[in-house]
Design a protein around this motif. Structure first.
Motif, PDB file in Angstrom:
ATOM      1  N   UNK A 118     -49.489  11.584 -59.550  1.00 40.22           N
ATOM      2  CA  UNK A 118     -50.553  12.532 -60.232  1.00 40.22           C
ATOM      3  C   UNK A 118     -50.651  13.901 -59.765  1.00 40.22           C
ATOM      4  N   UNK A 119     -50.273  14.997 -60.532  1.00 34.37           N
ATOM      5  CA  UNK A 119     -50.190  16.317 -60.182  1.00 34.37           C
ATOM      6  C   UNK A 119     -51.355  17.048 -60.963  1.00 34.37           C
ATOM      7  N   UNK A 120     -52.180  17.902 -60.489  1.00 37.36           N
ATOM      8  CA  UNK A 120     -53.094  18.717 -60.964  1.00 37.36           C
ATOM      9  C   UNK A 120     -52.413  20.140 -61.058  1.00 37.36           C
ATOM     10  N   UNK A 121     -52.091  20.646 -62.500  1.00 34.81           N
ATOM     11  CA  UNK A 121     -51.489  21.754 -62.657  1.00 34.81           C
ATOM     12  C   UNK A 121     -52.494  23.195 -62.978  1.00 34.81           C
ATOM     13  N   UNK A 122     -52.601  24.047 -62.340  1.00 38.69           N
ATOM     14  CA  UNK A 122     -53.561  25.173 -62.628  1.00 38.69           C
ATOM     15  C   UNK A 122     -52.652  26.224 -62.908  1.00 38.69           C
ATOM     16  N   UNK A 123     -53.064  26.662 -64.016  1.00 37.20           N
ATOM     17  CA  UNK A 123     -52.228  28.258 -64.419  1.00 37.20           C
ATOM     18  C   UNK A 123     -53.152  29.246 -63.858  1.00 37.20           C
ATOM     19  N   UNK A 124     -52.508  29.977 -62.919  1.00 37.55           N
ATOM     20  CA  UNK A 124     -53.283  30.940 -62.222  1.00 37.55           C
ATOM     21  C   UNK A 124     -53.130  32.305 -62.969  1.00 37.55           C
ATOM     22  N   UNK A 125     -54.280  32.797 -62.683  1.00 36.08           N
ATOM     23  CA  UNK A 125     -54.150  34.436 -63.067  1.00 36.08           C
ATOM     24  C   UNK A 125     -54.815  34.396 -64.502  1.00 36.08           C
ATOM     25  N   UNK A 126     -55.350  33.558 -65.082  1.00 40.56           N
ATOM     26  CA  UNK A 126     -55.862  33.468 -66.463  1.00 40.56           C
ATOM     27  C   UNK A 126     -57.261  33.337 -66.410  1.00 40.56           C
ATOM     28  N   UNK A 127     -58.115  33.831 -67.304  1.00 38.32           N
ATOM     29  CA  UNK A 127     -59.585  33.495 -67.595  1.00 38.32           C
ATOM     30  C   UNK A 127     -59.771  32.987 -69.016  1.00 38.32           C
TER      31      UNK A 127
END
Length: 99
Positions: free
Chosen positions: A3-12
């Motif tokens: 299981x991987x948690x993917x976080x798109x960095x640098x966006x809001x």
């Protein structure tokens, strides 16, 4: 399964996806799944960086071949982070192994 948690960095606002893939899946397979999760076309270069080692299927990227590296061979630890860069000009980054 991994299981991987993917976080798109640098966006809001923050964009987060969770995915489960077989431990025997290659990084190339993970890349394809991530493209689907983020609704991206796959037309841009990409690179995984795990413990300062680059992996990619793109011939133009100075990295190892992600078609030969499986998730279970990486020995990821709970909470360990890695980077998946997609479309180098846009600066999309994501990736973390939460366990």
């Amino acid at each position: 399964m991994v299981r991987l948690r993917l976080v798109l960095r640098g966006v809001s606002p923050l964009i987060v996806r969770t995915i489960e893939v077989p431990a025997a899946a290659t990084l190339a397979v993970l890349n394809e799944a991530m493209l689907i999760l983020f609704s991206w076309s796959g037309e841009h270069l990409h690179r995984f960086t795990i413990r300062a080692v680059g992996q990619s299927t793109d011939w133009a990227v100075d990295a190892g071949d992600s078609r030969k590296v499986t998730l279970d061979s990486l020995g990821l630890r709970v909470g360990e982070r890695f980077c998946w860069a997609y479309d180098f000009f846009a600066g999309w980054l994501g990736g973390r192994y939460p366990g």
